[in-house]
Design an enzyme around this catalytic site. Structure first.
Site, mmCIF file in Angstrom:
data_model
loop_
_atom_site.group_PDB
_atom_site.id
_atom_site.type_symbol
_atom_site.label_atom_id
_atom_site.label_comp_id
_atom_site.label_asym_id
_atom_site.label_seq_id
_atom_site.Cartn_x
_atom_site.Cartn_y
_atom_site.Cartn_z
ATOM 1 C CG ASP A 11 1.799 -8.797 -4.143
ATOM 2 O OD1 ASP A 11 2.009 -9.459 -3.101
ATOM 3 O OD2 ASP A 11 0.836 -9.000 -4.892
ATOM 4 C CG PHE A 12 6.378 -8.994 0.564
ATOM 5 C CD1 PHE A 12 7.642 -8.524 0.233
ATOM 6 C CD2 PHE A 12 5.600 -8.243 1.436
ATOM 7 C CE1 PHE A 12 8.123 -7.330 0.769
ATOM 8 C CE2 PHE A 12 6.072 -7.051 1.976
ATOM 9 C CZ PHE A 12 7.334 -6.599 1.637
ATOM 10 N NE ARG A 35 -2.316 -2.125 3.137
ATOM 11 C CZ ARG A 35 -2.774 -2.339 4.366
ATOM 12 N NH1 ARG A 35 -3.848 -1.706 4.785
ATOM 13 N NH2 ARG A 35 -2.166 -3.172 5.189
ATOM 14 C CE1 TYR A 78 0.992 -15.647 9.789
ATOM 15 C CE2 TYR A 78 0.458 -16.792 11.825
ATOM 16 C CZ TYR A 78 0.913 -15.667 11.170
ATOM 17 O OH TYR A 78 1.294 -14.567 11.895
#
Lengths: 264, 264
Positions: A66-67, A41, A156
């Site tokens: 953007d990773f 952003r 995650y």
């Protein structure tokens, strides 16, 4: 000796827009380092950079990246190649909830890029620079889900575990040099991302009871930099992990974590 | 009910050529399953397949694949698409020794492909099939370096940790179904790969003291399948991990592991 005098002129925060990343940027700026703020952003990052420069009198650079894109590191490394780099922190993470096989492959590709591949590229790149100049510091960010595993959020926990174990090993490898490396494992941290993913009811309340501010996490990370290789943030989280590992089986820990999201 | 009756006709072993992978193939064949043997050394795999078919009266298929190649899964999935699949085990791993930043990037790409990316693709693919048919089993293989981290061998410990945590989470996700998932964490296992990487002197002797055979590891894995989510192989290894976690700090564990290879 402040961080700039010890480690160098510039620090890069991968995932700087808000929460823990923003707290890292504020911290190193408060000790004289100029900041490279990286994230998706751009407008929010520009605002943050402006505010940091005004408050602390340091420079800032914003890189939109953007990773999840596998080539995103090219422009990051190009943009920082002429800077005197002395600090890096990889804070970025991305996850979706659901069973592994029910999650579209495209989402898995994004998760593995953000949580593992881009992390590895950044850590490798800046470690190369820091080791060569024998000066610099890295603090990477992991999560308690790396210790427990994280059912319905499997990528995650697995990605955070990759970050934890890779950083711990590298921290030991460079312990006798002037490069300081550490991983900080966070429990619940009061960030916009937490608040939007919090489970409802008693589970959500239990989560919030141990919650820490990003600033407290970052402060604890820097207090231990150059002393510890791996730190669990907060006394409550430290005690919880120790109690689990001493008194419960892995299976009990995994099932407990699964109980938080099993209705998703 | 043997494994074939319980889970299906075919099982696939990713990394089947020798050691633990070979022991997995022998085990499922001894319980009636036909075997898909995947690895780099086609001739050795053909020999193994022929021996297994002769001994146990099951079919075999050999797929030559290099898990370091990012598109290697295409032909694996194509070759097995018409088989009644009921078992998968990801045993493959690859590592090089040295500090993270001293290791050429090409080696890191190979390691991350073998230890993380190809693993994820295979696990995702066969979990999709098993979940849909509500029948099947997965046993993935991790290592004690996933718990301790592994200085001078950082990618290996981090990749094995990714495998451990992802598999644990998925094991919990499918616990109420007819798909059984488990990760087995191995300590020292007497394989050709161990013997060629063993450190010299007292460190090597300490390593060998706790060493297990591949067959004992595989037997323990199947004894726990459908009961446990995550198993550390061997009483000696279980006790060691428990003692470390109850009595030592993470930093002490990491530094201890680093002491094995710090002269490399």
């Amino acid at each position: 000796m402040n961080l700039r005098e010890k480690y160098g002129e510039w620090g890069i925060i991968l995932g700087a827009t808000e929460g823990v990343g923003k707290a890292f940027a504020e911290k190193i700026a408060s000790e004289g380092m100029s900041v490279v703020l990286v994230g998706r952003r751009e407008e929010k990052l520009q605002e943050l950079g402006k505010s940091i420069s005004e408050t602390y009198g340091v420079d800032h650079m914003v890189i939109r990246a953007d990773f999840a894109q596998s080539d995103c590191t090219d422009k990051i490394f190009e943009a920082t190649k002429d800077l005197d780099m002395g600090f890096m922190s990889y804070v970025a993470c991305f996850h979706t909830f659901g069973k592994l096989q029910d999650t579209p492959w495209e989402k898995h590709e994004q998760m593995i890029n953000v949580n593992v591949m881009t992390f590895l590229k950044c850590f490798y790149h800046y470690m190369g620079i820091f080791a060569k100049q024998d000066r610099g510091a890295v603090i990477n960010v992991s999560s308690l889900t790396a210790i427990s595993s994280s059912p319905y959020n499997a990528q995650y926990g697995a990605g955070k575990s990759y970050i934890k174990k890779l950083t711990e090993a590298v921290a030991a490898e460079c312990e006798s040099t002037n490069v300081d490396v550490e991983v900080i494992t966070l429990g619940t941290t009061i960030t916009p991302s937490l608040l939007s993913n919090l489970p409802g009811g008693p589970a959500g309340e239990a989560v919030m009871k141990a919650a820490m501010t990003p600033e407290a996490c970052v402060e604890e990370a820097f207090d231990n930099l150059g002393k510890s290789l791996s730190v669990i943030a907060g006394e409550h989280n430290k005690a919880n992990v120790h109690n689990w590992q001493a008194n419960k089986t892995d299976d009990e820990y995994i099932r407990y974590m699964g109980s938080f999201y099993s209705n998703n």
